[in-house]
Design a protein around this motif. Structure first.
Motif, mmCIF file in Angstrom:
data_model
loop_
_atom_site.group_PDB
_atom_site.id
_atom_site.type_symbol
_atom_site.label_atom_id
_atom_site.label_comp_id
_atom_site.label_asym_id
_atom_site.label_seq_id
_atom_site.Cartn_x
_atom_site.Cartn_y
_atom_site.Cartn_z
ATOM 1 N N GLY A 1 0.783 -1.235 0.000
ATOM 2 C CA GLY A 1 0.000 0.000 0.000
ATOM 3 C C GLY A 1 0.814 1.284 0.000
ATOM 4 N N SER A 2 0.191 2.348 0.492
ATOM 5 C CA SER A 2 0.858 3.643 0.663
ATOM 6 C C SER A 2 0.782 3.987 2.155
ATOM 7 N N THR B 1 -0.613 6.442 3.458
ATOM 8 C CA THR B 1 -1.975 6.895 3.762
ATOM 9 C C THR B 1 -2.956 5.722 3.815
ATOM 10 N N SER B 2 -2.893 4.827 2.824
ATOM 11 C CA SER B 2 -3.861 3.723 2.819
ATOM 12 C C SER B 2 -3.591 2.787 3.998
ATOM 13 N N ASN B 3 -2.325 2.601 4.345
ATOM 14 C CA ASN B 3 -2.019 1.735 5.491
ATOM 15 C C ASN B 3 -2.537 2.339 6.790
ATOM 16 N N HIS C 1 -5.177 4.326 7.094
ATOM 17 C CA HIS C 1 -6.632 4.092 7.112
ATOM 18 C C HIS C 1 -6.915 2.654 7.562
ATOM 19 N N HIS C 2 -6.157 1.720 6.997
ATOM 20 C CA HIS C 2 -6.423 0.309 7.272
ATOM 21 C C HIS C 2 -6.202 -0.025 8.754
ATOM 22 N N THR D 1 -1.567 14.413 5.382
ATOM 23 C CA THR D 1 -2.303 13.191 5.029
ATOM 24 C C THR D 1 -2.722 12.421 6.285
ATOM 25 N N ALA E 1 -6.581 11.538 7.355
ATOM 26 C CA ALA E 1 -7.019 10.152 7.599
ATOM 27 C C ALA E 1 -7.637 10.030 8.991
ATOM 28 N N GLN F 1 -3.478 -6.373 0.554
ATOM 29 C CA GLN F 1 -4.824 -6.449 -0.018
ATOM 30 C C GLN F 1 -4.790 -7.018 -1.437
#
Ligand code: PLP
Ligand code: KYN
Length: 452
Positions: free
Chosen positions: A126-127, A129-131, A133-134, A158, A162, A316
């Protein structure tokens, strides 16, 4: 090793005036003593051969805390993936010696060493940011009496976006539930921060090194306080990974996220990383995907999710192989040298730079240093504060030194242990001296470029 005929310069031609042709001796301060010291340090630098493994753009590159430079090792790894794709197609996923199928896991093992984690606690995916969120969605469920979320006013945007979204998604109100550790001077007071970790706080999230000032936060006492207060602690390591050691497992940090494209030089937008302490491994990921499967079961294609043990479950979709290969290529450099030696050189570089900036500050009172002086309180970059920081950053670039600018008044200078020489920093100081003395920055417009 790279052969001497390897193209070291000119990978990017920026058309700058170039430091070599820049006269710094006109009525200026005498930098000779500092230069001699720098040359001695360069001559005895145990990491000096590392520089030959990197493509160095023309001039002096001090922006490795935004985008680290390309190494021959990363380049070869990316080209290797292309070659395999070219010749083997789908078999690239399984072909030895570096099957794509397990490349994220091999990288995670190496990265774990750099951050003081167990391999099972790290995923490369991921990134940042996405990590984030996760992990927030997985680990943080607000409960009565502990709804507040503690963050600092200096965090990277960021992370703030989030966290605000997470609070709102959980039925909270960011205006009410977020508690900010404020800053009067661009630094965080650790006492303030610890005091604000009160009983009603359920989640705290900080950066290990602040992206503007380069202040380093002491993770161990913050994590200890979090544990004693029943607070879930997350940390963003983007500005510290690859520049200094960490002890995430022993410090008992709950989770962490980071990118690999700064000091680690894995490439623009390289696949990012996450850490989840093993005490949370029983919690299933909030947003599972088939790439988080136990690898022996993934191709069963079963409708139920048989997840990998540990952090690997947070993968993911299919890894972005071209963006992962750079990390796989460059990581062995870091592991061979060892992160302690990298930190040692990084501190010596920023020491010399700060000493020179202090001398400049005595000549130009508008210039201040925005980074703490104590070694344990600073990361890998130095922030220079000036009311004309935007124009000074442009003038530095025009004269062959690449820094970056962060509003409202910060020029960041990031020497990177693997490819910055001590002498580069003295040249930077000389160039800066002349820009300030002759007000060369006035030739540039105020305001930042789109990417500053
Ligand atoms: C502290 C910090 N977090 C996150 C990011 C970026 O997140 P992402 O890698 O998702 O773009 C950066 C830099 O871009 C950063 O400095
Ligand atoms: N991802 C980027 C893409 C383009 C330009 C800069 C970045 C950065 O990473 C900025 C950095 N995080 C910072 O500390 O400001």
């Amino acid at each position: 090793m790279v052969s001497s005929s390897h193209p070291r310069v000119g990978v990017l031609e920026w058309g700058v005036k170039g430091v070599a042709g820049f006269r710094t001796d006109v009525n200026g301060k005498d930098w000779q003593a500092l230069r001699e010291r720098a040359l001695t340090l360069d001559a005895s630098d145990p990491l000096r051969s590392m520089r030959d493994r990197f493509y160095l753009p023309q001039g002096i590159y001090l922006d490795g805390n935004s985008l680290g430079l390309l190494s021959v090792d990363a380049e070869q790894a990316v080209l290797g993936v292309l070659e395999t794709w070219k010749h083997s197609g789908i078999d690239g996923w399984s072909s030895e010696p570096d099957p794509w199928f397990s490349m994220a896991e091999s990288c995670a093992k190496g990265v774990a060493t750099l951050i003081g984690a167990k391999p099972s606690e790290v995923a490369v995916t991921g990134s940042t940011t996405s990590n984030l969120h996760h992990l927030l969605a997985t680990l943080h469920k607000p409960r009565a009496g502990k709804r507040r979320v503690l963050i600092d006013a200096l965090n990277f945007p960021t992370d703030v976006y989030a966290i605000k979204a997470h609070v709102a998604n959980q039925g909270g109100d960011p205006e009410r539930d977020l508690v900010w550790v404020d800053s009067r001077d661009g630094h965080l007071s650790i006492d303030d921060l610890l005091t604000q970790m009160r009983d009603d706080v359920g989640l705290a999230f900080f950066s290990s090194v602040l992206y503007q000032s380069g202040q380093r936060l002491p993770i161990a006492p913050i994590a200890a306080r979090a544990r004693s207060q029943g607070i879930l602690l997350g940390v963003d390591l983007s500005h510290s990974i690859g520049a200094m050691p960490h002890a995430l497992h022993d410090d008992q940090v709950d989770f962490a996220v980071w990118c690999h494209y700064k000091y680690l030089s894995a490439g623009p937008g390289a696949v990012a990383g996450l850490f989840i302490h093993e005490r949370h491994h029983a919690v299933p990921p909030a947003f599972p995907g088939w790439w988080g499967s136990d690898k022996t079961r993934q191709f069963d294609m079963a409708p139920s999710f048989a997840r990998a043990k540990g952090a690997g479950a947070f993968q993911q979709g299919t890894p972005h192989m071209l963006s992962l290969a750079g990390l796989a290529g460059v990581l062995p450099l870091f592991l061979d040298i060892g992160i302690d030696r990298i930190r040692e050189k990084s501190l010596a570089l920023t020491d010399l730079l700060m000493e020179g900036l202090e001398q400049l500050g005595a000549l130009y009172p508008e210039l201040q240093i925005g980074t703490p002086r104590a070694a344990e309180a600073r990361g890998g970059h130095v922030a220079l504060l000036h009311p004309h920081a935007d124009r000074i950053a442009k003038a530095l670039k025009e004269h062959g030194v690449t820094p970056d600018f962060r509003p409202p008044n910060i020029v960041r200078l990031a020497p990177v242990a693997l490819y910055t020489q001590f002498a580069d920093l003295v040249t930077t100081l000389e160039v800066l001296d002349r820009i300030l003395r002759e007000r060369l920055y006035e030739a540039h417009d105020a305001g930042r470029n789109v990417i500053a």
